[in-house]
Design a protein around this motif. Structure first.
Motif, PDB file in Angstrom:
ATOM      1  N   LYS A   1       0.849  -1.192   0.000  1.00  0.00           N
ATOM      2  CA  LYS A   1       0.000   0.000   0.000  1.00  0.00           C
ATOM      3  C   LYS A   1       0.878   1.233   0.000  1.00  0.00           C
ATOM      4  N   ASN A   2       0.257   2.370  -0.150  1.00  0.00           N
ATOM      5  CA  ASN A   2       0.967   3.644  -0.174  1.00  0.00           C
ATOM      6  C   ASN A   2       1.583   3.897   1.200  1.00  0.00           C
ATOM      7  N   PRO A   3       2.917   3.961   1.307  1.00  0.00           N
ATOM      8  CA  PRO A   3       3.535   4.141   2.628  1.00  0.00           C
ATOM      9  C   PRO A   3       3.244   5.489   3.267  1.00  0.00           C
ATOM     10  N   ARG A   4       2.822   6.472   2.442  1.00  0.00           N
ATOM     11  CA  ARG A   4       2.530   7.793   2.997  1.00  0.00           C
ATOM     12  C   ARG A   4       1.218   7.823   3.763  1.00  0.00           C
ATOM     13  N   GLY A   5       0.319   6.913   3.437  1.00  0.00           N
ATOM     14  CA  GLY A   5      -0.969   6.870   4.132  1.00  0.00           C
ATOM     15  C   GLY A   5      -1.772   8.138   3.985  1.00  0.00           C
ATOM     16  N   ASP A   6      -1.938   8.608   2.738  1.00  0.00           N
ATOM     17  CA  ASP A   6      -2.699   9.840   2.496  1.00  0.00           C
ATOM     18  C   ASP A   6      -4.101   9.755   3.087  1.00  0.00           C
ATOM     19  N   ARG A   7      -4.611  10.928   3.478  1.00  0.00           N
ATOM     20  CA  ARG A   7      -5.982  10.983   4.005  1.00  0.00           C
ATOM     21  C   ARG A   7      -6.970  10.596   2.918  1.00  0.00           C
ATOM     22  N   PRO A   8      -8.081   9.959   3.298  1.00  0.00           N
ATOM     23  CA  PRO A   8      -9.090   9.607   2.288  1.00  0.00           C
ATOM     24  C   PRO A   8      -9.665  10.860   1.629  1.00  0.00           C
ATOM     25  N   ASP A   9      -9.794  10.826   0.344  1.00  0.00           N
ATOM     26  CA  ASP A   9     -10.377  11.939  -0.420  1.00  0.00           C
ATOM     27  C   ASP A   9     -11.858  11.614  -0.644  1.00  0.00           C
ATOM     28  N   LEU A  10     -12.671  11.825   0.372  1.00  0.00           N
ATOM     29  CA  LEU A  10     -14.071  11.429   0.307  1.00  0.00           C
ATOM     30  C   LEU A  10     -14.856  12.267  -0.699  1.00  0.00           C
ATOM     31  N   VAL A  11     -14.576  13.566  -0.731  1.00  0.00           N
ATOM     32  CA  VAL A  11     -15.274  14.428  -1.691  1.00  0.00           C
ATOM     33  C   VAL A  11     -14.915  14.010  -3.113  1.00  0.00           C
ATOM     34  N   GLY A  12     -13.643  13.769  -3.352  1.00  0.00           N
ATOM     35  CA  GLY A  12     -13.213  13.321  -4.672  1.00  0.00           C
ATOM     36  C   GLY A  12     -13.849  12.003  -5.059  1.00  0.00           C
ATOM     37  N   ALA A  13     -13.976  11.089  -4.090  1.00  0.00           N
ATOM     38  CA  ALA A  13     -14.592   9.786  -4.362  1.00  0.00           C
ATOM     39  C   ALA A  13     -16.048   9.944  -4.789  1.00  0.00           C
ATOM     40  N   VAL A  14     -16.781  10.812  -4.080  1.00  0.00           N
ATOM     41  CA  VAL A  14     -18.196  11.034  -4.408  1.00  0.00           C
ATOM     42  C   VAL A  14     -18.326  11.693  -5.781  1.00  0.00           C
ATOM     43  N   LEU A  15     -17.520  12.732  -6.029  1.00  0.00           N
ATOM     44  CA  LEU A  15     -17.615  13.445  -7.304  1.00  0.00           C
ATOM     45  C   LEU A  15     -17.229  12.552  -8.483  1.00  0.00           C
ATOM     46  N   SER A  16     -16.147  11.772  -8.335  1.00  0.00           N
ATOM     47  CA  SER A  16     -15.722  10.919  -9.448  1.00  0.00           C
ATOM     48  C   SER A  16     -16.748   9.838  -9.728  1.00  0.00           C
ATOM     49  N   THR A  17     -17.366   9.293  -8.681  1.00  0.00           N
ATOM     50  CA  THR A  17     -18.372   8.242  -8.878  1.00  0.00           C
ATOM     51  C   THR A  17     -19.598   8.793  -9.594  1.00  0.00           C
ATOM     52  N   ILE A  18     -20.116   9.926  -9.106  1.00  0.00           N
ATOM     53  CA  ILE A  18     -21.304  10.527  -9.744  1.00  0.00           C
ATOM     54  C   ILE A  18     -20.985  10.924 -11.183  1.00  0.00           C
ATOM     55  N   GLY A  19     -19.820  11.551 -11.390  1.00  0.00           N
ATOM     56  CA  GLY A  19     -19.452  12.007 -12.724  1.00  0.00           C
ATOM     57  C   GLY A  19     -19.295  10.872 -13.711  1.00  0.00           C
TER      58      GLY A  19
END
Length: 501
Positions: free
Chosen positions: A205-223
């Motif tokens: 997995k990504n060793p940096r452990g970025d924060r979840p991009d919840l807004v991006g996830a919602v927008l990309s799914t709807i789009g």
């Protein structure tokens, strides 16, 4: 503050040093089994439509949703699934995808109503999205850079094998069992693959452990769901209909909002700077047009073989199989990978797409003369795809940092879904517009026109009109693929020169 791909130091996959994972080829076999199960399910349902209509009393709209629920959910979640795999672990998401896909298959196989089957197919789409993104990401992690083109070629060959054998397997199952068996057969395969994944596949997995991009996830799914839905329903409802225009407008606005959001946050799901990378942009444009040409041409050819040449569905499936068999043969033997290594990625993609364009043109100009011209075209398309498609996937994954490999897999899957849907919609619309302008009766489809024909002469005119529409559509497809190959070659070549400058 995000950094562009050009500014990031080259990094090797975490698990590929120095000689790759010791069990990497066995792991690839397990991953290919998982991919095969998902790809088969994309095509196997088509042959079961008559049985579902009869036994579940499914209306036309029900059938459409049974097919579209899976593709809409899968395409909408590919980017989100890839991001989740990078953050929470690719092995975990791969196992979750297999579990969801198996559970959805069980519900689908035992469904006694159209609503249950549609819901089950949507659940399978979630599992399919997790599988399609993590498989490629894991493969990139466990192989050395030198072995990655061959591994990706085998992965691409398995995709093609599933695409070609889906209708054949579905036809066999329906000849011997009831329709639910086409879903239940997924369960033992998913269980065996799940056990093998838990035992063999290493976690990454990504060793940096970025924060979840919840807004991006919602927008990309709807789009993405809106965009794919507009493409799927355009030919049926009309491109100027309110439903299609509104859905397309929503897709454009939401995806624009997604791009703006991703450019403003410090932990984006997709770094917008990727699109400034000529290698990434060239590979993505090439990938869209590869699937545009192959998906659209197969959609039209299947109709031509059944409605004009009079083949049964199983016979039509066998006669389109040479395309996939060429991809399988050239990639499993390593021939395509050797050609790509000699040519280099830019020329391999350009050459492969030029050969694909020649295949489309061959079918367009010779299909009316019988199967020989079609066979030549299928062999050329398969040869070109065998070289260009893995090279394109490798170029996309190479342009993205290894810690974002899951997102890379999601982008690769999104490109394929978008290109295939666009090819079916655009080439299908071109064929239909020319066909309806030439036929002597009022009808919007070939079967309806043939049913309305009053004489043998009218029927001959109708089939000639369909062949004319097929020729025009495939020639447009050939031109699009050829131009796409030139654009991809030019962008990738410039990126290559800049890298070594």
């Amino acid at each position: 503050m995000t950094t562009s791909p050009q500014e990031q130091a080259p990094a090797q996959p975490q698990l590929a040093a120095p000689g790759g994972h010791p069990q990497r080829w066995l792991i690839l076999g397990v991953l290919c089994v998982a991919v095969l199960t998902v790809v088969l399910d994309n095509t196997v349902l088509n042959v079961a439509i008559p049985s579902l209509t009869r036994e579940l009393g499914a209306a036309t709209s029900d059938i459409q949703w049974m097919i579209n629920a899976y593709s809409l959910v899968q395409s909408g979640l590919l980017l989100t699934a890839g991001s989740a795999a990078d953050r929470y672990g690719r092995k975990k998401m791969l196992a979750a995808g297999l579990a969801l896909f198996g559970a959805g298959s069980l519900v689908a196989g035992l469904a006694d109503s159209t609503g249950q089957l549609i819901a089950a197919r949507a659940g399978m789409g979630v599992g399919g999205a997790l599988l399609m993104t993590t498989v490629l990401a894991v493969a990139i992690q466990i192989f050395t850079p030198e072995e990655q083109p061959k591994a990706i070629g085998i992965w691409a060959a398995v995709n093609s094998l599933g695409f070609a054998t889906g209708p054949l397997l579905g036809g066999f199952m329906l000849d011997h069992f009831w329709w639910g068996a086409i879903f239940l057969i997924n369960i033992p395969v998913a269980v065996l693959a799940l056990v093998a994944v838990m035992v063999l596949v290493p976690e990454s997995k990504n060793p940096r452990g970025d924060r979840p991009d919840l807004v991006g996830a919602v927008l990309s799914t709807i789009g993405m769901v809106s965009l794919v839905y507009a493409i799927i329903t355009g030919p049926e409802h009309g491109w100027a209909s309110g439903r299609v225009l509104v859905t397309a407008a929503v897709a454009i606005l939401v995806l624009a909002a997604f791009a703006y959001w991703e450019s403003r946050i410090p932990y984006p799901m997709i770094d917008i700077h990727f699109f400034r990378n000529r290698q990434f942009t060239g590979a993505v444009s090439g990938g869209v047009l590869i699937t545009f040409g192959m998906g659209g041409s197969l959609f039209l050819l299947t109709q031509h073989m059944q409605f004009v040449l009079g083949y049964e569905p199983l016979e039509a499936g066998l006669r389109t199989a040479p395309l996939a068999l060429m991809i399988v043969a050239l990639n499993f033997t390593g021939v395509a990978a050797k050609w790509s290594a000699r040519l280099g990625n830019p020329l391999a993609i350009g050459f492969g797409m030029a050969v694909m364009a020649a295949g489309l043109a061959s079918i367009a100009t010779m299909a009316s003369g019988g199967y020989a011209g079609t066979l030549l075209g299928l062999v050329l398309i398969g040869t070109g795809a065998a070289v260009a498609s893995p090279a394109m996937s490798h170029a996309i994954m190479s342009a993205i940092p290894p810690e974002k490999a899951g997102v890379g897999g999601g982008i690769n899957g999104t490109v394929a879904e978008f290109g295939t849907g666009l090819g079916v919609a655009v080439l299908g619309a071109l064929l239909n517009s020319r066909f309806t302008a030439l036929i002597p009766v009022a009808a919007t489809s070939l079967p309806a026109a043939l049913a309305a024909a009053g004489s043998a002469e009218e029927k001959a005119e109708i089939t000639d009109a369909f062949s004319s529409g097929l020729e025009s559509s495939l020639l447009v497809g050939a031109l699009a693929v050829l131009l796409g190959g030139l654009v991809a070659w030019a962008l990738l070549r410039r990126a290559e020169r800049a890298e070594f400058a």
